[in-house]
Design a protein around this motif. Structure first.
Motif, mmCIF file in Angstrom:
data_model
loop_
_atom_site.group_PDB
_atom_site.id
_atom_site.type_symbol
_atom_site.label_atom_id
_atom_site.label_comp_id
_atom_site.label_asym_id
_atom_site.label_seq_id
_atom_site.Cartn_x
_atom_site.Cartn_y
_atom_site.Cartn_z
ATOM 1 N N LEU A 20 0.819 -1.208 0.000
ATOM 2 C CA LEU A 20 0.000 0.000 0.000
ATOM 3 C C LEU A 20 0.856 1.262 0.000
ATOM 4 O O LEU A 20 0.525 2.245 -0.658
ATOM 5 C CB LEU A 20 -0.960 0.007 1.188
ATOM 6 N N ARG A 21 1.981 1.227 0.711
ATOM 7 C CA ARG A 21 2.885 2.385 0.710
ATOM 8 C C ARG A 21 3.495 2.591 -0.676
ATOM 9 O O ARG A 21 3.653 3.717 -1.133
ATOM 10 C CB ARG A 21 3.961 2.219 1.773
ATOM 11 N N GLN A 22 3.825 1.502 -1.351
ATOM 12 C CA GLN A 22 4.348 1.615 -2.713
ATOM 13 C C GLN A 22 3.300 2.229 -3.637
ATOM 14 O O GLN A 22 3.602 3.140 -4.419
ATOM 15 C CB GLN A 22 4.759 0.238 -3.241
ATOM 16 N N ALA A 23 2.070 1.734 -3.544
ATOM 17 C CA ALA A 23 0.987 2.264 -4.374
ATOM 18 C C ALA A 23 0.738 3.735 -4.049
ATOM 19 O O ALA A 23 0.546 4.559 -4.955
ATOM 20 C CB ALA A 23 -0.290 1.443 -4.160
ATOM 21 N N ASN A 24 0.766 4.069 -2.761
ATOM 22 C CA ASN A 24 0.561 5.449 -2.352
ATOM 23 C C ASN A 24 1.655 6.358 -2.906
ATOM 24 O O ASN A 24 1.386 7.465 -3.360
ATOM 25 C CB ASN A 24 0.500 5.548 -0.829
ATOM 26 N N ARG A 25 2.902 5.882 -2.875
ATOM 27 C CA ARG A 25 4.004 6.697 -3.405
ATOM 28 C C ARG A 25 3.832 6.951 -4.897
ATOM 29 O O ARG A 25 4.075 8.060 -5.382
ATOM 30 C CB ARG A 25 5.352 6.041 -3.106
ATOM 31 N N LEU A 27 0.944 6.971 -6.617
ATOM 32 C CA LEU A 27 -0.157 7.926 -6.779
ATOM 33 C C LEU A 27 0.275 9.343 -6.395
ATOM 34 O O LEU A 27 -0.035 10.305 -7.106
ATOM 35 C CB LEU A 27 -1.366 7.515 -5.928
ATOM 36 N N THR A 28 0.998 9.464 -5.297
ATOM 37 C CA THR A 28 1.463 10.770 -4.846
ATOM 38 C C THR A 28 2.377 11.408 -5.896
ATOM 39 O O THR A 28 2.254 12.599 -6.195
ATOM 40 C CB THR A 28 2.190 10.646 -3.492
ATOM 41 N N TYR A 31 0.138 12.718 -8.790
ATOM 42 C CA TYR A 31 -0.566 13.942 -8.422
ATOM 43 C C TYR A 31 0.414 15.102 -8.234
ATOM 44 O O TYR A 31 0.156 16.215 -8.695
ATOM 45 C CB TYR A 31 -1.376 13.743 -7.138
ATOM 46 N N THR A 43 -0.504 16.661 -0.958
ATOM 47 C CA THR A 43 -0.797 16.711 0.477
ATOM 48 C C THR A 43 -1.255 18.107 0.890
ATOM 49 O O THR A 43 -2.165 18.250 1.708
ATOM 50 C CB THR A 43 0.438 16.296 1.295
ATOM 51 N N LEU A 135 -10.633 0.169 -4.938
ATOM 52 C CA LEU A 135 -9.623 0.977 -4.252
ATOM 53 C C LEU A 135 -10.264 1.835 -3.169
ATOM 54 O O LEU A 135 -9.773 1.905 -2.035
ATOM 55 C CB LEU A 135 -8.880 1.863 -5.262
ATOM 56 N N GLY A 139 -9.662 1.399 0.771
ATOM 57 C CA GLY A 139 -9.209 2.570 1.522
ATOM 58 C C GLY A 139 -10.107 2.871 2.701
ATOM 59 O O GLY A 139 -9.630 3.107 3.820
#
Length: 150
Positions: A20-25, A27-28, A31, A43, A135, A139
């Motif tokens: 999840l952290r990899q996916a979040n990175r 996506l971040t 964006y 953020t 997703l 979440g």
């Protein structure tokens, strides 16, 4: 000591937090790239967006809504206040501060919203409706764990 090469990668259980952290990175990064035209990160956009829709917010209310710790929130608030996008006013007691968007902050939010909507739509198109819905459900389910995980 050499690693044991007898264990296949397929037999190693994936770490949920890492994945999840990899996916979040990823996506971040997507964006943030699109927000860079406005000089903010996603953020910071999330803070502007939250305050825009709430009208005003305290640090505590932002922490709760955005599921952020105080240090992370403060780090993201500082440039928004410094650059004149947010104003801080005394709250009900001395410890509380109420945050509001300035006119420049409202204008930044509206400009950045166009970039955000564009990125959001691109990701929805790439992932497809079914994955986007999953997703969001995953979440929500994970965020709901925050009170029981302590």
């Amino acid at each position: 000591m050499k690693p044991d090469n007898t264990t296949s990668k397929a037999s190693i259980e994936p770490c949920l937090a890492l994945r999840l952290r990899q996916a979040n990175r990823v996506l971040t990064q997507i964006y943030d790239h699109d927000m860079s035209n406005q000089g903010i990160k996603v953020t910071q956009f999330a803070i502007l967006r939250t305050i825009y829709y709430m009208g005003e917010a305290t640090n505590r209310s932002l922490q709760e809504v955005l599921v952020l710790d105080q240090t992370t929130l403060s780090r993201n608030l500082k440039p928004l206040i410094r650059d004149g996008y947010l104003e801080s006013q005394p709250g009900r007691d001395r410890r509380e501060k109420v945050l509001k968007l300035t006119e420049d902050g409202k204008n930044l939010f509206k400009r950045a919203s166009k970039d955000w909507r564009h990125t959001q739509q691109q990701l929805k198109d790439l992932l497809g409706d079914e994955l986007v819905e999953k997703l969001l459900l995953v979440g929500d389910a994970i965020v709901d764990l925050k009170d029981s995980a302590r």
